[in-house]
Design a protein around this motif. Structure first.
Motif, short mmCIF file in Angstrom:
data_model
loop_
_atom_site.label_atom_id
_atom_site.label_comp_id
_atom_site.label_asym_id
_atom_site.label_seq_id
_atom_site.Cartn_x
_atom_site.Cartn_y
_atom_site.Cartn_z
N LEU A 1 57.28 71.68 30.32
CA LEU A 1 58.53 72.47 30.36
C LEU A 1 59.54 71.62 31.12
N LEU A 2 60.52 71.11 30.40
CA LEU A 2 61.47 70.18 31.02
C LEU A 2 62.82 70.84 31.22
N GLU A 3 63.47 70.43 32.31
CA GLU A 3 64.77 71.03 32.64
C GLU A 3 65.77 70.79 31.51
N GLU A 4 65.71 69.59 30.88
CA GLU A 4 66.70 69.30 29.83
C GLU A 4 66.55 70.23 28.62
N TYR A 5 65.39 70.86 28.47
CA TYR A 5 65.22 71.86 27.38
C TYR A 5 65.15 73.27 27.96
N ARG A 6 65.81 73.48 29.07
CA ARG A 6 65.88 74.78 29.76
C ARG A 6 64.47 75.36 30.00
N PHE A 7 63.55 74.46 30.27
CA PHE A 7 62.17 74.82 30.61
C PHE A 7 61.48 75.60 29.49
N LEU A 8 61.86 75.30 28.26
CA LEU A 8 61.15 75.84 27.09
C LEU A 8 60.36 74.68 26.47
N PRO A 9 59.16 74.92 25.97
CA PRO A 9 58.44 73.81 25.34
C PRO A 9 59.10 73.42 24.03
N GLU A 10 59.02 72.14 23.67
CA GLU A 10 59.51 71.71 22.36
C GLU A 10 58.38 71.99 21.36
N ILE A 11 58.53 73.09 20.67
CA ILE A 11 57.43 73.57 19.81
C ILE A 11 57.02 72.49 18.80
N GLY A 12 58.00 71.81 18.24
CA GLY A 12 57.70 70.81 17.21
C GLY A 12 56.88 69.64 17.73
N LYS A 13 56.85 69.47 19.04
CA LYS A 13 56.10 68.33 19.61
C LYS A 13 54.70 68.71 20.09
N ILE A 14 54.35 69.98 19.98
CA ILE A 14 53.03 70.40 20.48
C ILE A 14 51.95 69.95 19.49
N ASP A 15 50.90 69.33 20.04
CA ASP A 15 49.77 68.91 19.19
C ASP A 15 48.82 70.10 19.06
N PRO A 16 48.70 70.66 17.85
CA PRO A 16 47.89 71.87 17.72
C PRO A 16 46.39 71.60 17.52
N ALA A 17 46.00 70.31 17.46
CA ALA A 17 44.61 69.99 17.09
C ALA A 17 43.61 70.67 18.04
N GLY A 18 42.72 71.44 17.46
CA GLY A 18 41.64 72.07 18.22
C GLY A 18 42.09 73.21 19.13
N ALA A 19 43.38 73.60 19.03
CA ALA A 19 43.87 74.63 19.95
C ALA A 19 43.47 76.02 19.47
N LYS A 20 43.00 76.83 20.40
CA LYS A 20 42.59 78.20 20.07
C LYS A 20 43.61 79.21 20.61
N ILE A 21 44.06 78.95 21.82
CA ILE A 21 45.07 79.85 22.38
C ILE A 21 46.19 79.03 23.03
N MET A 22 47.36 79.67 23.12
CA MET A 22 48.50 79.02 23.79
C MET A 22 49.13 80.05 24.74
N TYR A 23 49.26 79.68 26.00
CA TYR A 23 49.93 80.56 26.94
C TYR A 23 51.43 80.27 26.94
N LEU A 24 52.21 81.33 26.97
CA LEU A 24 53.65 81.21 27.17
C LEU A 24 54.03 82.27 28.20
N ASN A 25 55.05 82.01 28.99
CA ASN A 25 55.43 82.95 30.05
C ASN A 25 56.94 82.93 30.25
N TYR A 26 57.60 83.97 29.76
CA TYR A 26 59.05 84.14 29.99
C TYR A 26 59.32 85.61 30.22
N PRO A 27 60.18 85.95 31.16
CA PRO A 27 60.78 85.13 32.19
C PRO A 27 59.70 84.34 32.94
#
Ligand code: PLP
Length: 387
Positions: free
Chosen positions: A148-174
């Motif tokens: 979570l980078l300040e330049e992207y307002r602390f949102l993940p860049e979804i397009g850059k996430i490597d989904p290989a082998g991923a079962k769950i993803m945590y997100l937290n907003y606020p």
């Protein structure tokens, strides 16, 4: 005899705040002044009408026995009703809601329900430590940091996430610790990404009601989210009920059902009288707008946010007030641990950003869980420090 921790337990560090608590206790024992802005436990009391509801519920024999581990029907109905009023989302209380002993418990246990050893768990970095430590410990999954980078307002860049082998993803907003908020557009992007790849989003919405501008969203507002998301929330931050331990998981029936199955082997549910108090608190919402007790709380945090952010700016530490949560995430010179230790030397306790993950390095988190007098004192002390 030698008692050894399991290999899995040995791999996780001590809980972030346990170390801070020990240091604070030692300072207090030495009679030193402590200005503790570290832990997210509000100093404000539970509203008296909720306390009364809890007291009278406890006195009733009907509420003194075991509960079902997924929660009593009346509580699950109250949660579904709250989702309908607050977010306009229709929930089936019989299979899409599970009561929790606070959202922390559910955020950790969901990994037990869905993750196999070696599966990937996508965790925001910086992030609430339970995702990377508690969840991996429980399941044997492998945490993969999503920056979570300040330049992207602390949102993940979804397009850059490597989904290989991923079962769950945590997100937290606020977001804790950054105070960032997520737009509906971002949530839609996340849901589309996860649904197409069979990844369950575990959406931590613990600060949904602590927002100073636009009301926060539920991820379940997004079409299709009920297929692939479980949202976690609780009465802790909304109603100052951290010690009462009452939360809930809401979302995809198969995931909620799996979580309930895990819990049925581990706990015997929340005390029914606590569920009565939780149901009462949620029923204070009559629509999308928060009730008076919540508005009052948020007003207190908004004033503290303004006071601290302006005070820090005045002494040359640039920061922007967070739009939500009671955390201020502040960029510092040098290492976050050195900065926090420097403050600790003057009795001021803040959390070094690196404790939330490696992308938290270079920041510290101030929790606005102490009154304005303490915040003023902290600014006064920092003013004469060489930071
Ligand atoms: C982001 C986040 N999620 C969840 C929790 C857990 O809250 P509770 O278990 O009291 O609902 C916390 C507590 O500080 C938090 O900061």
């Amino acid at each position: 005899m030698r008692i050894e921790q399991s290999e899995r337990l040995k791999q996780i560090p001590p809980y972030l705040f346990a170390g801070i608590e020990i240091k604070v206790a030692q300072m207090r024992a030495r009679g030193e002044p402590v200005y503790d802005l570290s832990i997210g436990d509000p100093d404000l009391p539970t509203p008296s009408e909720i306390v009364k509801a809890l007291q009278s519920a406890m006195a009733d024999k009907e509420n003194q026995g075991y509960s079902s581990s997924k929660g009593e029907p009346f509580f699950r109905e109250a949660v579904a009703d709250w989702y309908s009023k607050r977010f306009g989302v229709k929930i089936d209380a019989s299979k899409e809601v599970c009561a929790l002993i606070g959202s922390k418990e559910g955020l950790a246990n969901i990994s037990n329900a869905l993750v196999n050893p070696g599966d990937r768990i996508l965790v925001p970095d910086p992030g609430y430590p339970v995702y990377a430590n508690g969840a991996t410990f429980m399941s044997g999954g492998k945490a993969l940091a999503v920056p979570l980078l300040e330049e992207y307002r602390f949102l993940p860049e979804i397009g850059k996430i490597d989904p290989a082998g991923a079962k769950i993803m945590y997100l937290n907003y606020p977001n804790n610790p950054t105070g960032a908020v997520a737009s509906r557009e971002f949530l839609k992007e996340a849901v589309d990404f996860a649904r197409d790849r069979n990844i369950v989003i575990c959406y931590d919405n613990a600060y949904s009601e602590t927002s100073f501008g636009e009301a926060a969203h539920s991820i379940l507002e997004i079409p299709g989210a009920l297929d692939c998301c479980v949202e976690f929330n609780s009465c802790s931050k909304t109603f100052n009920m951290t010690g009462t331990r009452i939360g809930f998981a809401v979302g995809a029936a198969d995931a909620v059902g799996a979580l309930s199955k895990v819990k049925s082997q581990m706990d015997s549910g929340l005390p029914p009288y606590v569920q009565r108090a939780g149901a009462y608190a949620l029923s204070l919402y009559k629509g999308r707008e928060p009730p008076e007790v919540v508005r009052k709380n948020v007003g207190v945090f908004a004033k503290r946010m303004k006071l601290l952010s302006e005070g820090l700016c005045e002494i040359g530490i640039q920061c922007r007030p967070s739009p939500a949560t009671f955390y201020l995430w502040v960029k510092v010179n040098g290492s976050s641990v050195d900065f926090a230790n420097k403050l600790l030397g003057k009795g001021i306790v803040v959390t070094p950003g690196v404790g939330f993950g490696s992308y938290g390095e270079g920041y510290v988190r101030f929790a606005l869980t102490r009154d304005e007098e303490i915040i003023r004192k902290v600014i006064e002390i920092m003013k004469v420090m060489d930071l």
